[in-house]
Design an enzyme around this catalytic site. Structure first.
Site, PDB file in Angstrom:
ATOM      1  N   ASP A 140       0.800  -1.227   0.000  1.00 20.89           N
ATOM      2  CA  ASP A 140       0.000   0.000   0.000  1.00 20.89           C
ATOM      3  C   ASP A 140       0.836   1.283   0.000  1.00 20.89           C
ATOM      4  O   ASP A 140       1.979   1.316   0.447  1.00 20.89           O
ATOM      5  CB  ASP A 140      -0.991   0.023   1.173  1.00 20.89           C
ATOM      6  CG  ASP A 140      -0.336  -0.200   2.534  1.00 20.89           C
ATOM      7  OD1 ASP A 140       0.685  -0.906   2.608  1.00 20.89           O
ATOM      8  OD2 ASP A 140      -0.856   0.340   3.533  1.00 20.89           O
TER       9      ASP A 140
ATOM     10  N   GLU B 178      -0.552  -2.257   5.144  1.00 22.59           N
ATOM     11  CA  GLU B 178       0.346  -2.180   6.306  1.00 22.59           C
ATOM     12  C   GLU B 178       0.186  -0.848   7.009  1.00 22.59           C
ATOM     13  O   GLU B 178       0.246  -0.758   8.237  1.00 22.59           O
ATOM     14  CB  GLU B 178       1.804  -2.376   5.865  1.00 22.59           C
ATOM     15  CG  GLU B 178       2.808  -2.424   7.001  1.00 22.59           C
ATOM     16  CD  GLU B 178       3.208  -1.061   7.537  1.00 22.59           C
ATOM     17  OE1 GLU B 178       3.503  -0.949   8.730  1.00 22.59           O
ATOM     18  OE2 GLU B 178       3.198  -0.083   6.753  1.00 22.59           O
TER      19      GLU B 178
HETATM   20 ZN    ZN Z   1       4.941   3.656   6.309  1.00 20.40          ZN
HETATM   21 ZN    ZN Z   2       6.271   1.116   5.349  1.00 15.79          ZN
END
Ligand code: ZN
Ligand code: ZN
Length: 394
Positions: free
Chosen positions: A68, A126
């Site tokens: 991401d 994440e």
């Molecule tokens: Zn980050």
């Molecule tokens: Zn990262």
């Protein structure tokens, strides 16, 4: 190998996608895994992709990359800068994706030289702390072999090509907590008719400072930051409620638990002291402490020293940022080795280091100027994953 990984990287960088929206990135990863002969599972934990390469009896090794990007307006001026305005690969997860694609393809091509099962895992989200957990909640380890070791890397502001994993607690835990305290609003001239949530919130902010100072041992570290404090609309109105937004960091689960318990206790007790109702305490983003298993970390670092030379391997120390990769290892009961991969131009970095200006001159992750140099970062990232995986595979 015919894949032009630098082109893959530039394309990923130009087309960043936010957490849980990584559909294009996931499709690219899946296509490369299929081309390399992996059995591919898609849509795990919404946008996650996992490739499994079964290659005889032997250990199971999981390599992880997060996919991401961030809601950052890119200001790098690169000719392959983001075309998705307001979204940027400012944390370098595009380096991780390109690196894992390259490693998966290389390990597949070399499959005559090793035995075992290789798992290439592309994780969503994440940055919001939900991606690893969502893959686990989606039955990850019922659908793929449970790994014997979890390996991964994060690009950062160190000289390009440098590598290093800190043994033990390596990345801090992070917990976002939102607290709403309820008073009783009224006229600013008549405090006796009210319960003032502004004074209540101010008392909480000050009392929170005593957690690290008075409740945590000197050998331990923690951070309690109130980054958001909101109350009221007008000077002569005592409002009904106030909101506090906290960020908590620690390097040890016991400390983390103690700090969070203290925050709750203080919020409730200060509310009671004000004669106010119970506060509302809500938990948002949450990351556990990321712990590199020491023996596995030493084994992997030794491989790096042999493959890339002593000078390329460093100990980055404890990082105050946070990660959710540890959840994938904990759920498997497997050791984790998660290393830092340098991405800053080496000349620029060394000049800044000798001038003592690394903090100001070398853009850090999440900066709109964060721009890892492609060469040698991508190839070194591939080589690091391949050599670490080969060490653990039979
Ligand atoms: Zn980050
Ligand atoms: Zn990262």
């Amino acid at each position: 190998m015919t894949t032009d990984l630098h082109a893959v990287y530039r394309d990923l960088h130009q087309n960043p996608e936010l957490s849980f929206e990584e559909t294009r990135t996931a499709a690219i990863a899946a296509r490369h895994l299929e081309g390399a002969g992996f059995e591919v599972l898609t849509g795990i934990g919404r946008t996650g992709v996992v490739g499994v390469l079964r290659n005889g009896e032997g250990p199971t090794v999981l390599l992880r990359a997060d996919m991401d990007a961030l809601p950052v307006l890119e200001d790098t001026g690169l000719d392959y800068a983001s075309v998705n305005v307001g979204v940027m690969h400012a944390c370098g997860h595009d380096v991780h994706v390109a690196g894992l694609i390259g490693a998966a393809e290389q390990l597949s091509a070399e499959r005559g030289e090793w035995r075992g099962t290789l798992i290439a895992l592309f994780q969503p989200a994440e940055e919001v702390g939900g991606g690893a957990q969502s893959m686990l909640d989606d039955g990850l380890y019922e659908r793929i072999p449970v790994p014997d070791v979890v390996l991964g890397q994060h690009v950062g502001p160190a000289p390009a090509g440098a590598l290093g994993a800190h043994p033990g607690p390596a990345f801090a835990s992070a917990d976002s907590i939102d607290i709403t305290v309820y008073g009783r609003g009224g006229h600013g001239s008549r405090p006796e008719t009210t319960i003032d949530p502004v004074v209540l919130a101010a008392s909480i902010v000050l009392r929170l400072q005593t957690i690290v100072a008075r409740e945590i041992a000197p050998r331990d570290t923690a951070v309690v930051t109130v980054g958001r404090l909101v109350a009221g609309t007008k000077n002569n109105i005592i409002p009904n409620h106030a909101e506090l937004g906290l960020s908590i960091r620690a390097y040890n689960e016991d400390v983390r638990t103690r700090v969070i318990a203290a925050v709750e206790r203080i919020a409730r007790a200060e509310s009671a002291a004000s004669g106010a109702p119970e506060p509302l305490i809500e938990y948002a983003e949450s990351f556990p402490v990321t712990v590199n298993e020491p023996a596995a970390t030493e084994r992997t670092s030794a491989v790096f020293r042999k493959a890339f030379g002593e000078a390329s391997v460093l100990d980055p120390g404890q990082v105050s940022g946070s990660e959710d990769v540890g959840l994938l290892a904990t759920a498997a009961g497997a050791p984790l080795v998660y290393w830092i991969l340098g991405g800053a131009d080496a000349q620029t970095y060394l000049a800044a280091a000798s001038a003592g200006t690394v903090e100001t001159d070398i853009p850090s992750n999440h900066s709109p100027f964060f721009a890892p140099v492609i060469d040698p970062t991508i190839d070194r990232g591939v080589a690091a994953l391949v050599s670490a995986a080969r060490e653990w595979l039979g």
